[in-house]
Enzyme design. Structure first.
Site, short mmCIF file in Angstrom:
data_model
loop_
_atom_site.label_atom_id
_atom_site.label_comp_id
_atom_site.label_asym_id
_atom_site.label_seq_id
_atom_site.Cartn_x
_atom_site.Cartn_y
_atom_site.Cartn_z
N ASN A 186 0.87 -1.17 0.00
CA ASN A 186 0.00 0.00 0.00
C ASN A 186 0.91 1.22 0.00
O ASN A 186 1.51 1.55 1.03
CB ASN A 186 -0.89 -0.04 1.26
CG ASN A 186 -1.72 1.22 1.41
OD1 ASN A 186 -1.80 2.05 0.51
ND2 ASN A 186 -2.35 1.35 2.58
N LYS A 206 0.11 4.25 -0.32
CA LYS A 206 -0.52 5.45 0.27
C LYS A 206 -0.25 6.66 -0.64
O LYS A 206 -0.21 6.51 -1.85
CB LYS A 206 -0.04 5.64 1.71
CG LYS A 206 -0.21 4.36 2.53
CD LYS A 206 -0.02 4.56 4.00
CE LYS A 206 -0.20 3.21 4.71
NZ LYS A 206 -0.13 3.31 6.16
N HIS A 265 -9.60 1.47 4.76
CA HIS A 265 -8.33 1.62 5.48
C HIS A 265 -8.54 2.58 6.65
O HIS A 265 -9.29 3.54 6.54
CB HIS A 265 -7.25 2.14 4.53
CG HIS A 265 -5.88 2.08 5.14
ND1 HIS A 265 -5.45 3.00 6.07
CD2 HIS A 265 -4.87 1.19 4.99
CE1 HIS A 265 -4.22 2.67 6.46
NE2 HIS A 265 -3.85 1.58 5.81
N GLU A 286 -6.84 4.90 7.75
CA GLU A 286 -6.56 6.31 7.44
C GLU A 286 -7.75 6.96 6.75
O GLU A 286 -7.99 8.15 6.92
CB GLU A 286 -5.26 6.41 6.61
CG GLU A 286 -4.05 6.14 7.49
CD GLU A 286 -2.83 5.58 6.78
OE1 GLU A 286 -2.79 5.60 5.54
OE2 GLU A 286 -1.93 5.09 7.49
N GLU A 318 -5.72 -4.78 10.40
CA GLU A 318 -4.66 -3.81 10.66
C GLU A 318 -4.96 -3.07 11.96
O GLU A 318 -5.77 -2.14 11.98
CB GLU A 318 -4.57 -2.79 9.52
CG GLU A 318 -4.23 -3.42 8.19
CD GLU A 318 -3.57 -2.41 7.26
OE1 GLU A 318 -2.47 -2.71 6.81
OE2 GLU A 318 -4.16 -1.34 7.01
N GLY A 325 2.44 2.09 10.83
CA GLY A 325 3.47 3.12 10.72
C GLY A 325 4.18 3.43 12.02
O GLY A 325 4.92 4.41 12.11
N SER A 385 3.15 -2.31 10.35
CA SER A 385 4.59 -2.42 10.63
C SER A 385 5.19 -3.77 10.27
O SER A 385 6.06 -4.28 10.96
CB SER A 385 4.87 -2.08 12.11
OG SER A 385 4.54 -0.73 12.38
N GLY A 426 2.70 -1.25 4.28
CA GLY A 426 2.76 0.16 3.91
C GLY A 426 4.18 0.60 3.61
O GLY A 426 4.71 0.37 2.52
P1 PGA Z 1 2.76 0.17 7.62
O1 PGA Z 1 1.31 0.44 6.99
O2 PGA Z 1 3.26 -1.14 7.05
O3 PGA Z 1 3.58 1.35 7.18
O4 PGA Z 1 2.59 0.09 9.10
C1 PGA Z 1 0.40 -0.61 6.80
C2 PGA Z 1 -0.88 -0.10 6.19
O5 PGA Z 1 -1.36 0.96 6.60
O6 PGA Z 1 -1.44 -0.75 5.30
#
Ligand code: PGA
Length: 254
Positions: A12, A14, A99, A101, A169, A175, A214, A235
């Site tokens: 992803n 983003k 997601h 976010e 998630e 993140g 992560s 991500g």
């Molecule tokens: P991350 O994000 O691997 O940077 O923690 C995962 C995601 O939001 O899909």
């Protein structure tokens, strides 16, 4: 990994990437075209601007391309939004919906996420439906209830193992470099599969349930080995081909 399910590592990107980033994609596709590619499927969910050029560069290859969100309607007066038929036209085969976010930054409800997943299906694309608890919900011991409610609210009737992927998630793990323990992931993924089975008998045991939050090259081996983890949604570590491929290789090569 559940034995009969072919694992998937999904990236992803983003709100990251310009045409210069297509070089990373070419490296990923190159590794999957070699004689002994990683023993998993690969999907990269790109900013909408990159899907058509990526499709032009890679074609309908082994590495699938996805969008990161879509509008619940197929077209209309919705300035700045993007519709599932547009993503399909650009070369996407998958679309992430729900997601955290989007849920947080744009106040997206379960009902809206469900409508978006239905829009994805109308275009014959695969919906990657994200669910996960916040730190506060976890601290209050509500994780399993939150996930049950999100499954009931966000996953439309008609879900099949072919039209949907579920991504668990934990919001607090995205993140942050933090991850749940393997035991926590095992319990949560078993719960998700059981909740899916309550509503989608016959499909739940075949649907992919990805872990996200992560995932990095140095924890991928441990995470992909957990029961009911059928891959990962990645991500930050998906932006560099080297890291993404190292995660894919947690499944070994063919
Ligand atoms: P991350 O994000 O691997 O940077 O923690 C995962 C995601 O939001 O899909």
């Amino acid at each position: 990994m559940t034995s009969a399910i072919r694992p998937l590592i999904a990236g992803n990107w983003k709100m990251n990437g310009t045409s210069a980033s297509l070089a990373e994609l070419r490296s990923i596709a190159g590794a999957f075209s070699q004689a002994h590619p990683p023993a998993c499927d690969a999907l990269i969910c790109l900013p909408a601007t990159l899907i058509a050029p990526a499709h032009g560069a890679l074609g309908d290859g082994i590495v699938k391309l996805g969008g990161q969100d879509c509008h619940p309607q197929d077209k209309g007066a919705h300035t700045g939004d993007i519709a599932a038929p547009m993503l399909k036209d650009a070369g996407a085969s998958h679309v992430i919906v729900g997601h955290s976010e989007r849920r947080t930054d744009h106040g997206e409800s379960d009902a809206l996420v469900r409508a978006k997943a239905e829009a994805v299906w109308r275009s014959d694309l695969v919906a990657v439906i994200c669910i996960g608890e916040t730190q506060d919900q976890r601290d209050d011991g509500e994780t399993l209830d939150v996930l049950r409610n999100q499954i009931e609210g966000s996953v439309p009737a008609g879900m099949t193992a072919s039209n949907t992927i579920i991504a668990y998630e934990p919001v607090w793990a995205i993140g942050t470099g933090l991850t749940p323990t393997s035991d926590d992931i095992r319990k949560v993924h078993a719960h998700i599969r059981a909740r899916l089975a309550a509503h989608f008998e016959g499909e739940a045991e075949r649907v992919r349930i990805l872990y996200g939050g992560s995932v990095k090259p140095d924890n991928a081996d441990e995470i992909v080995a957990i029961a009911n983890v059928d891959g990962a949604l990645v991500g930050g570590a998906s932006l560099k081909a080297r890291d993404f491929l190292a995660i894919c290789e947690a499944y070994g090569t063919t």
